[in-house]
Design an enzyme around this catalytic site. Structure first.
Site, short mmCIF file in Angstrom:
data_model
loop_
_atom_site.label_atom_id
_atom_site.label_comp_id
_atom_site.label_asym_id
_atom_site.label_seq_id
_atom_site.Cartn_x
_atom_site.Cartn_y
_atom_site.Cartn_z
N TYR A 90 1.05 -1.27 0.09
CA TYR A 90 0.02 0.09 -0.07
C TYR A 90 0.85 1.01 0.01
O TYR A 90 2.08 0.97 0.31
CB TYR A 90 -0.90 0.07 1.24
CG TYR A 90 -1.94 -0.98 1.46
CD1 TYR A 90 -2.51 -1.34 0.14
CD2 TYR A 90 -2.48 -1.30 2.46
CE1 TYR A 90 -3.46 -2.54 0.04
CE2 TYR A 90 -3.55 -2.17 2.55
CZ TYR A 90 -4.04 -3.07 1.41
OH TYR A 90 -4.98 -3.69 1.34
N SER A 91 0.34 2.39 -0.43
CA SER A 91 1.08 3.62 -0.48
C SER A 91 1.74 4.09 1.02
O SER A 91 2.91 4.52 1.25
CB SER A 91 0.33 4.79 -0.72
OG SER A 91 -0.79 4.98 0.07
N GLU A 92 0.89 3.55 2.02
CA GLU A 92 1.40 4.18 3.37
C GLU A 92 0.99 2.64 4.53
O GLU A 92 -0.16 2.20 4.52
CB GLU A 92 0.96 5.26 3.94
CG GLU A 92 1.37 6.39 3.16
CD GLU A 92 2.98 6.64 3.14
OE1 GLU A 92 3.51 5.99 3.87
OE2 GLU A 92 3.31 7.40 2.35
N THR A 93 1.72 2.56 5.45
CA THR A 93 1.41 1.75 6.58
C THR A 93 2.00 2.33 7.83
O THR A 93 3.02 2.86 7.69
CB THR A 93 2.32 0.42 6.43
OG1 THR A 93 1.74 -0.46 5.35
CG2 THR A 93 1.85 -0.53 7.67
N CYS B 211 1.40 11.05 7.12
CA CYS B 211 0.42 10.42 6.07
C CYS B 211 -0.99 10.67 6.58
O CYS B 211 -1.34 9.93 7.74
CB CYS B 211 0.82 9.17 5.84
SG CYS B 211 -0.48 8.31 4.91
#
Length: 287
Positions: free
Chosen positions: A45-48, A80
């Site tokens: 994913y784009s961020e965790t 984020c």
């Protein structure tokens, strides 16, 4: 739950198929930086987001304050927004709605989670924002990487770098069709983003007095495009107020993800006399 169990949530949507998916690790005490990056890369994913105990003095005696770090598949980022919303919803499912406090690399971010008929909704309050001008050569490089002629820019939306936890280059698209046709040079835009310390390039088309469609290429994160970008939404809210595109007190609606098949809805609240920006949206667990 083990320290490395990764939960999956969609932020800025009440539909698991919409919004921006994020990974959430509620207990990352057993992971070092390399371990966090490996988990984020594996998830893709784009961020965790990774939670550990809050720093001393932050408060949180009630167990509702945390240190949060955010990793894309290739690097750590200071803040984020969509992973913050996802994390807040995940916590609220376990401990109930209310106030949360996140210590991030960008600063302390309060989050309020409420419950309604549509499920849980989280509103984050950004760190203090700023904007700065873009050098003509850097703007030309961005347009070349995007393959956008300068005539495709909206002259009412002046190119600027905007910050509210992370830096974003804001560019206005003159038409909705221009925004929909996103096909850019990944490596070239990544190089510019690294040089200017940008998280994303936020592409904006205005459709009403307080309504916008946005897209966010995110090549420095190893991701072609972010489906719903809370940090960029906060930065854009501050930018829009500073440049007089909207009143000092306003509620903006940002549509993002439609062109990716993951529609999301972000609400951006500006309050006169308070430089910080509030960004809110729904969140839901991905089965």
């Amino acid at each position: 739950m083990t320290a490395t169990e990764v939960l999956r949530y969609a932020a800025f949507s009440a539909d698991p198929e919409g919004g921006n998916p994020a990974g959430v690790v509620l207990d990352a005490a057993g992971l070092d930086e390399a371990g966090m990056l490996a988990v984020a890369a594996s998830l893709g994913y784009s961020e965790t987001a990774f939670l550990t105990a809050p720093p001393e003095g932050l408060g949180g005696a009630d167990g509702r304050a945390f240190t949060v770090r955010y990793f894309s598949p290739v690097a750590e980022v200071p803040f984020c927004g969509h992973a913050t919303v996802a994390t807040a919803v995940a916590l609220a499912e376990r401990t109930g709605p209310g106030e949360l406090l996140f210590a991030t690399r960008a600063g302390t971010v309060p989050v309020t989670v409420t419950a309604g008929d549509g499920g849980l909704r989280a509103v984050l309050t950004s760190v203090e924002p700023y904007t700065e001008e873009v050098a003509a050569a850097d703007l030309a490089e961005a347009l070349a990487a995007l393959d956008w002629p300068e005539a495709d820019l909206d002259p009412a939306i002046e190119p600027r770098i905007a910050y509210a936890g992370a830096r974003h280059l804001v560019l206005g698209a003159a038409t909705r069709d221009r925004l929909a046709r996103l096909d850019y040079d990944f490596d070239r835009l990544a190089g510019l983003s690294r040089r200017l310390d940008l998280a994303t390039v936020q592409l904006v088309h205005r459709t009403g007095p307080a309504e916008f469609h946005v897209r966010d290429p995110f090549p420095v994160g190893g991701v072609v495009e972010d489906p719903a970008t809370g940090a960029a939404a906060a930065a854009f809210g501050a930018y829009a107020r500073e440049l007089g595109l909207v009143p000092p007190s306003a509620v903006l609606t940002l549509h993002q993800g439609q062109d990716m098949g993951r529609p999301g809805l972000l609400t951006v609240e500006l309050r006169a006399g308070d430089p910080r920006v509030r960004v809110g949206g729904a969140g839901v667990r991905i089965p």
